[in-house]
Write an enzyme that holds these catalytic residues in place. Structure first.
Site, PDB file in Angstrom:
ATOM      1  CE  LYS A  28      -1.528   0.289  -7.037  1.00 12.82           C
ATOM      2  NZ  LYS A  28      -1.747  -0.942  -6.252  1.00 12.82           N
ATOM      3  CG  ASN A  29      -4.119   0.972  -3.835  1.00  7.23           C
ATOM      4  OD1 ASN A  29      -4.006   0.167  -4.760  1.00  7.23           O
ATOM      5  ND2 ASN A  29      -3.114   1.290  -3.054  1.00  7.23           N
ATOM      6  CB  CYS A 123       4.899  -8.148  -3.680  1.00  3.16           C
ATOM      7  SG  CYS A 123       4.270  -6.931  -2.564  1.00  3.16           S
ATOM      8  NE  ARG A 128       1.081  -6.854   1.066  1.00  2.00           N
ATOM      9  CZ  ARG A 128       0.893  -6.155  -0.040  1.00  2.00           C
ATOM     10  NH1 ARG A 128       1.816  -6.145  -0.963  1.00  2.00           N
ATOM     11  NH2 ARG A 128      -0.221  -5.491  -0.243  1.00  2.00           N
ATOM     12  CG  ASP A 315       1.173   2.567  -0.681  1.00  2.00           C
ATOM     13  OD1 ASP A 315      -0.005   2.428  -1.038  1.00  2.00           O
ATOM     14  OD2 ASP A 315       1.846   1.654  -0.175  1.00  2.00           O
ATOM     15  NE  ARG A 408       1.359  -4.203  -9.750  1.00  2.00           N
ATOM     16  CZ  ARG A 408       1.390  -4.640  -8.502  1.00  2.00           C
ATOM     17  NH1 ARG A 408       2.520  -5.065  -7.979  1.00  2.00           N
ATOM     18  NH2 ARG A 408       0.310  -4.644  -7.762  1.00  2.00           N
TER      19      ARG A 408
HETATM   20  C1  EPZ Z   1      -3.246  -1.985   0.821  1.00  2.00           C
HETATM   21  O1  EPZ Z   1      -2.597  -3.230   0.902  1.00  2.00           O
HETATM   22  C2  EPZ Z   1      -2.706  -1.319  -0.437  1.00  2.00           C
HETATM   23  N1  EPZ Z   1      -2.997  -2.162  -1.602  1.00  2.00           N
HETATM   24  C3  EPZ Z   1      -1.192  -1.149  -0.292  1.00  2.00           C
HETATM   25  O2  EPZ Z   1      -0.738  -0.463  -1.444  1.00  2.00           O
HETATM   26  C4  EPZ Z   1      -0.904  -0.298   0.925  1.00  2.00           C
HETATM   27  O3  EPZ Z   1       0.487  -0.207   1.089  1.00  2.00           O
HETATM   28  C5  EPZ Z   1      -1.528  -0.968   2.161  1.00  2.00           C
HETATM   29  O4  EPZ Z   1      -2.943  -1.157   1.941  1.00  2.00           O
HETATM   30  C6  EPZ Z   1      -1.351  -0.130   3.417  1.00  2.00           C
HETATM   31  O5  EPZ Z   1      -1.900   1.151   3.203  1.00  2.00           O
HETATM   32  C7  EPZ Z   1      -4.227  -2.127  -2.141  1.00  2.00           C
HETATM   33  O6  EPZ Z   1      -5.124  -1.437  -1.679  1.00  2.00           O
HETATM   34  C8  EPZ Z   1      -4.448  -2.988  -3.352  1.00  2.00           C
HETATM   35  P1  EPZ Z   1      -2.939  -4.068   4.703  1.00  2.00           P
HETATM   36  P2  EPZ Z   1      -3.126  -4.344   1.944  1.00  2.00           P
HETATM   37  O7  EPZ Z   1      -3.796  -5.282   4.759  1.00  2.00           O
HETATM   38  O8  EPZ Z   1      -4.572  -4.154   2.195  1.00  2.00           O
HETATM   39  C9  EPZ Z   1      -1.030  -7.136   7.664  1.00  2.00           C
HETATM   40  C10 EPZ Z   1       0.486  -0.201  -3.400  1.00  2.00           C
HETATM   41  O9  EPZ Z   1       1.651   0.059  -3.596  1.00  2.00           O
HETATM   42  N2  EPZ Z   1      -2.040  -8.145   7.278  1.00  2.00           N
HETATM   43  O10 EPZ Z   1      -3.556  -2.733   5.055  1.00  2.00           O
HETATM   44  O11 EPZ Z   1      -2.634  -5.657   1.477  1.00  2.00           O
HETATM   45  C11 EPZ Z   1      -0.074  -6.810   6.517  1.00  2.00           C
HETATM   46  O12 EPZ Z   1       0.957  -7.773   6.432  1.00  2.00           O
HETATM   47  C12 EPZ Z   1       0.113  -1.198  -2.341  1.00  2.00           C
HETATM   48  O13 EPZ Z   1      -0.508   0.298  -4.007  1.00  2.00           O
HETATM   49  C13 EPZ Z   1      -2.068  -9.344   7.976  1.00  2.00           C
HETATM   50  O14 EPZ Z   1      -1.268  -9.574   8.881  1.00  2.00           O
HETATM   51  O15 EPZ Z   1      -2.338  -3.939   3.241  1.00  2.00           O
HETATM   52  C14 EPZ Z   1       0.435  -5.454   6.913  1.00  2.00           C
HETATM   53  O16 EPZ Z   1       1.498  -5.614   7.841  1.00  2.00           O
HETATM   54  C15 EPZ Z   1       1.336  -1.778  -1.672  1.00  2.00           C
HETATM   55  N3  EPZ Z   1      -2.989 -10.283   7.632  1.00  2.00           N
HETATM   56  C16 EPZ Z   1      -0.758  -4.830   7.645  1.00  2.00           C
HETATM   57  O17 EPZ Z   1      -1.678  -5.896   7.938  1.00  2.00           O
HETATM   58  C17 EPZ Z   1      -3.909 -10.068   6.642  1.00  2.00           C
HETATM   59  O18 EPZ Z   1      -4.751 -10.935   6.386  1.00  2.00           O
HETATM   60  C18 EPZ Z   1      -1.516  -3.791   6.832  1.00  2.00           C
HETATM   61  O19 EPZ Z   1      -1.638  -4.339   5.543  1.00  2.00           O
HETATM   62  C19 EPZ Z   1      -3.857  -8.835   5.936  1.00  2.00           C
HETATM   63  C20 EPZ Z   1      -2.922  -7.898   6.283  1.00  2.00           C
END
Ligand code: EPZ
Length: 427
Positions: A28-29, A123, A128, A315, A408
């Site tokens: 998916k990702n 979510c 997020r 995840d 999903r």
């Molecule tokens: C990706 O989400 C994945 N989603 C998530 O999978 C996965 O859990 C996550 O990476 C971590 O591996 C997709 O790829 C669609 P991050 P993402 O930005 O990119 C903070 C699933 O179940 N952050 O790596 O949104 C954030 O809050 C989903 O498939 C900011 O602070 O996660 C988190 O604490 C759930 N500001 C950390 O960074 C920002 O602008 C890492 O999140 C962006 C992120």
């Protein structure tokens, strides 16, 4: 479509009887980002091994809404005609169900010089934020306007390459600016970049189609901007979903007699596999499949700390917690990535697991403790799958609501589980 379908699962009460093969679908990702990257192409993109999941359906709707022509070639292959992108507005109605829609902003801004999008729906796993995206666009020379309902981002002429340092190694922020850099003028350098295999897979495909990206899989990615890419005669074959594969390996350790997880990439699962082997799980790790012998496995408790790749994936934290409720001893669970990703433990507690949430990031689990079937609501797709695993090993019947969340990210999950011996019905 969001319906209130439910899963009814009749638990095995600890018996380890599952056997046969369970296929690993396309990731998916990975596929969601390659779909978004189609905006970077002047002509077309063909993508195979596409999983039949709700998030893919939403992303295809978003792309069609933007003017992309989507041709379904077979059940797992799509051809996208991207010669005409008609609007810069990302649909609020569709994107509110899909956090990943945020990675459309970089390609659209690069191609059209303008993009408007709604504040992305958070979510249950955390607020997020998207501050890395807003900051990143400013660094590449864009003007940001908060319209109240969302953002309008514009560049005078083109994005200007620059250096972006991310406070956290954010997966979608890394992907978004890697794609934006493809159409920015000059060089874009991303520091503290995420190193997930899905990012490497995306970048390598873009390079095959004319992009110039180096440093994939390292904390520093450099993109030399150029023109639109061409996908003619190229096919992106979606890499296996390491989170789905890892979830099935965990299920095999808990309830398998002999369960083979096929079409997976074991090297993307090293953090999980090493933990399970050290806990006493018996596995045969082959080139593209993993055979789990649950009956011959001992489960000794161990601590986990989630971490960006190649650390233990957040995840898989919820599915693994179910295994820890059946492991002998006390486990310490430290979720370092998201601040809202332990709430599902309360539901496991109602199934009589011995779990204790310490704070938003830490929990203690004592085992082994038999689980009792319960009525549950899946809050997000990964906790939803953890509930399915818990219901399978519990005694008695469980009902899981909000099956849309599980659909999903997990392709035809009830069909795959029935095929290996799980008593699960979708109603
Ligand atoms: C990706 O989400 C994945 N989603 C998530 O999978 C996965 O859990 C996550 O990476 C971590 O591996 C997709 O790829 C669609 P991050 P993402 O930005 O990119 C903070 C699933 O179940 N952050 O790596 O949104 C954030 O809050 C989903 O498939 C900011 O602070 O996660 C988190 O604490 C759930 N500001 C950390 O960074 C920002 O602008 C890492 O999140 C962006 C992120």
């Amino acid at each position: 479509m969001i319906t209130d379908e439910q899963f009814i699962i009749n638990g095995l009460a600890g018996k380890k009887t599952l056997e046969g093969k369970i296929n690993t679908p396309g990731a998916k990702n990975a596929v969601l980002k390659v779909l978004a990257a189609s905006i970077l192409f002047s002509d077309e993109v063909t993508i195979s091994n596409v999983p039949d999941i709700e998030d893919v359906a939403r992303m295809l709707e978003l792309l069609e809404d933007l003017g992309v022509v989507v041709e379904k070639q077979d059940s797992k292959t799509y051809r996208l005609i991207t010669s005409e992108i008609l609007t810069h507005e990302i649909s609020t109605e569709i994107s509110k169900h899909l956090r990943a829609s945020i990675v459309l902003t970089g390609p659209l801004l690069g191609r059209l010089g303008k993009v408007t999008f709604p504040h992305p729906g958070g979510c249950v796993i955390g607020k997020r934020p998207i501050d890395f995206f807003i900051e990143g666009f400013k660094i590449l020379g864009a003007d940001i306007k908060d319209t109240g309902s969302g953002y309008e981002i514009k560049v005078k002429k083109n994005l200007k390459g620059n250096t972006i340092f991310f406070k956290n190694a954010s997966v979608t922020a890394t992907e978004n600016f890697m794609m934006a850099g493809v159409l920015a003028e000059g060089q874009t350098i991303i520091k503290n970049a995420a190193m997930e295999p899905e990012i490497v897979s995306l970048g390598e495909f873009l390079n095959e189609c004319g992009a110039q990206i180096t440093g994939l899989g390292t904390p520093e990615i450099t993109i030399t901007g150029g023109s639109l890419l061409s996908g003619k005669d190229k096919i992106y074959h979606t890499m296996p979903d390491r989170i789905a594969a890892g979830s099935f390996v965990i299920l095999g350790a808990l309830a398998g007699k002999k369960l083979e997880v096929t079409n997976c990439e074991p090297k993307h699962l090293e953090s999980l596999l090493y933990s399970l082997l050290s806990a006493g799980v018996k596995m045969e790790i082959k080139k593209d499949s993993i055979i789990v012998y649950g009956r011959d496995s001992k489960l000794t408790a161990f601590d986990i700390k989630t971490h960006e790749y190649p650390g233990f994936p957040t995840d898989l934290q919820a599915p693994l917690a179910v295994l820890l409720t059946q492991s002998d001893g006390q486990s310490f669970l430290f979720e370092t990535i998201f601040e809202g990703r332990l709430n599902y433990l309360e539901t496991l507690g109602r199934m009589e697991a011995d779990v204790k949430i310490i704070d938003a990031h830490r929990a203690l689990i004592n085992g082994p403790k038999s689980l009792k079937g319960r009525e549950m609501e899946s809050p997000d797709l990964r906790a939803g799958l953890a509930y399915v695993i818990a219901a399978i090993i519990a005694s008695g019947v469980s009902t899981i609501h909000n099956v849309y969340y599980i659909d999903r990210g997990y392709e035809h999950i009830d069909k795959s589980l029935r095929a290996i011996g799980v008593d699960i019905k979708r109603v």
